[in-house]
Design a protein around this motif. Structure first.
Motif, PDB file in Angstrom:
ATOM      1  N   PHE A  82       0.799  -1.219   0.000  1.00 16.06           N
ATOM      2  CA  PHE A  82       0.000   0.000   0.000  1.00 16.06           C
ATOM      3  C   PHE A  82       0.838   1.279   0.000  1.00 16.06           C
ATOM      4  O   PHE A  82       0.288   2.367   0.032  1.00 16.06           O
ATOM      5  CB  PHE A  82      -0.949   0.011   1.200  1.00 16.06           C
ATOM      6  N   ARG A  83       2.144   1.154  -0.051  1.00 15.69           N
ATOM      7  CA  ARG A  83       3.031   2.332  -0.059  1.00 15.69           C
ATOM      8  C   ARG A  83       2.844   3.089  -1.376  1.00 15.69           C
ATOM      9  O   ARG A  83       2.741   2.494  -2.431  1.00 15.69           O
ATOM     10  CB  ARG A  83       4.470   1.881   0.077  1.00 15.69           C
ATOM     11  N   SER A  84       2.820   4.411  -1.300  1.00 16.21           N
ATOM     12  CA  SER A  84       2.650   5.228  -2.509  1.00 16.21           C
ATOM     13  C   SER A  84       3.967   5.266  -3.290  1.00 16.21           C
ATOM     14  O   SER A  84       5.022   4.878  -2.786  1.00 16.21           O
ATOM     15  CB  SER A  84       2.228   6.648  -2.135  1.00 16.21           C
ATOM     16  N   ARG A  85       3.916   5.790  -4.495  1.00 12.67           N
ATOM     17  CA  ARG A  85       5.120   5.886  -5.319  1.00 12.67           C
ATOM     18  C   ARG A  85       6.143   6.839  -4.697  1.00 12.67           C
ATOM     19  O   ARG A  85       7.335   6.717  -4.944  1.00 12.67           O
ATOM     20  CB  ARG A  85       4.772   6.355  -6.730  1.00 12.67           C
ATOM     21  N   LEU A  89       3.371   6.006   3.576  1.00 12.75           N
ATOM     22  CA  LEU A  89       2.415   4.975   3.966  1.00 12.75           C
ATOM     23  C   LEU A  89       1.057   5.602   4.216  1.00 12.75           C
ATOM     24  O   LEU A  89       0.960   6.779   4.573  1.00 12.75           O
ATOM     25  CB  LEU A  89       2.878   4.274   5.241  1.00 12.75           C
ATOM     26  N   LYS A  90       0.035   4.783   4.080  1.00 12.82           N
ATOM     27  CA  LYS A  90      -1.307   5.246   4.428  1.00 12.82           C
ATOM     28  C   LYS A  90      -1.396   5.414   5.941  1.00 12.82           C
ATOM     29  O   LYS A  90      -0.709   4.719   6.694  1.00 12.82           O
ATOM     30  CB  LYS A  90      -2.353   4.222   3.981  1.00 12.82           C
ATOM     31  N   GLU A  91      -2.234   6.320   6.364  1.00  6.26           N
ATOM     32  CA  GLU A  91      -2.418   6.560   7.802  1.00  6.26           C
ATOM     33  C   GLU A  91      -2.909   5.284   8.504  1.00  6.26           C
ATOM     34  O   GLU A  91      -2.516   4.994   9.633  1.00  6.26           O
ATOM     35  CB  GLU A  91      -3.412   7.708   8.003  1.00  6.26           C
ATOM     36  N   ASP A  95      -1.256   2.972  12.026  1.00  5.99           N
ATOM     37  CA  ASP A  95      -1.993   2.613  13.240  1.00  5.99           C
ATOM     38  C   ASP A  95      -2.283   1.119  13.355  1.00  5.99           C
ATOM     39  O   ASP A  95      -2.824   0.673  14.356  1.00  5.99           O
ATOM     40  CB  ASP A  95      -3.324   3.385  13.286  1.00  5.99           C
ATOM     41  N   CYS A  96      -1.914   0.344  12.349  1.00  9.49           N
ATOM     42  CA  CYS A  96      -2.249  -1.083  12.299  1.00  9.49           C
ATOM     43  C   CYS A  96      -1.283  -1.906  13.168  1.00  9.49           C
ATOM     44  O   CYS A  96      -0.075  -1.676  13.187  1.00  9.49           O
ATOM     45  CB  CYS A  96      -2.188  -1.558  10.849  1.00  9.49           C
TER      46      CYS A  96
END
Length: 108
Positions: A82-85, A89-91, A95-96
């Motif tokens: 899910f890491r962007s280019r 990382l997504k928020e 928190d996961c």
């Protein structure tokens, strides 16, 4: 005739030389970028066999898992999927519990 030759030669030096150098720098930067991308792909960590996949820890239903890119690539940690280019990382990943309990990456 000779003055025309000097004008053409001057234009070639004035335009051709900077253009040639620009093309050379572009080619070198492109090669460097390809090398960095190959190194980044090679350094992606692999999920240890002892660690449960994120969809099991989070209890995702089957219908959600079949569309999930992390479930399709189970050997790569879900936060890497899910890491962007740009590398952020997504928020939700920050928190996961799966991300927080993962071992830190080891540099060779």
């Amino acid at each position: 005739m000779e003055s025309t030759l000097f004008v053409v030669l001057g234009l070639l030096l004035r335009i051709g030389l900077p253009l040639g150098l620009t093309i050379l720098v572009f080619a070198l930067l492109r090669r460097l970028d390809q090398r960095w991308q190959a190194e980044a792909r090679a350094s992606v960590p692999v999920v240890p066999a002892s660690q449960k996949p994120c969809w099991e820890v989070r209890g995702c239903p089957e219908c959600q898992r079949k569309d999930c890119p992390a479930a399709k690539n189970a050997r790569t940690p879900c936060w890497q999927t899910f890491r962007s280019r740009e590398g952020t990382l997504k928020e939700a990943c920050l928190d996961c519990d799966v991300f927080r309990q993962a071992p830190p990456p080891v540099r060779a």
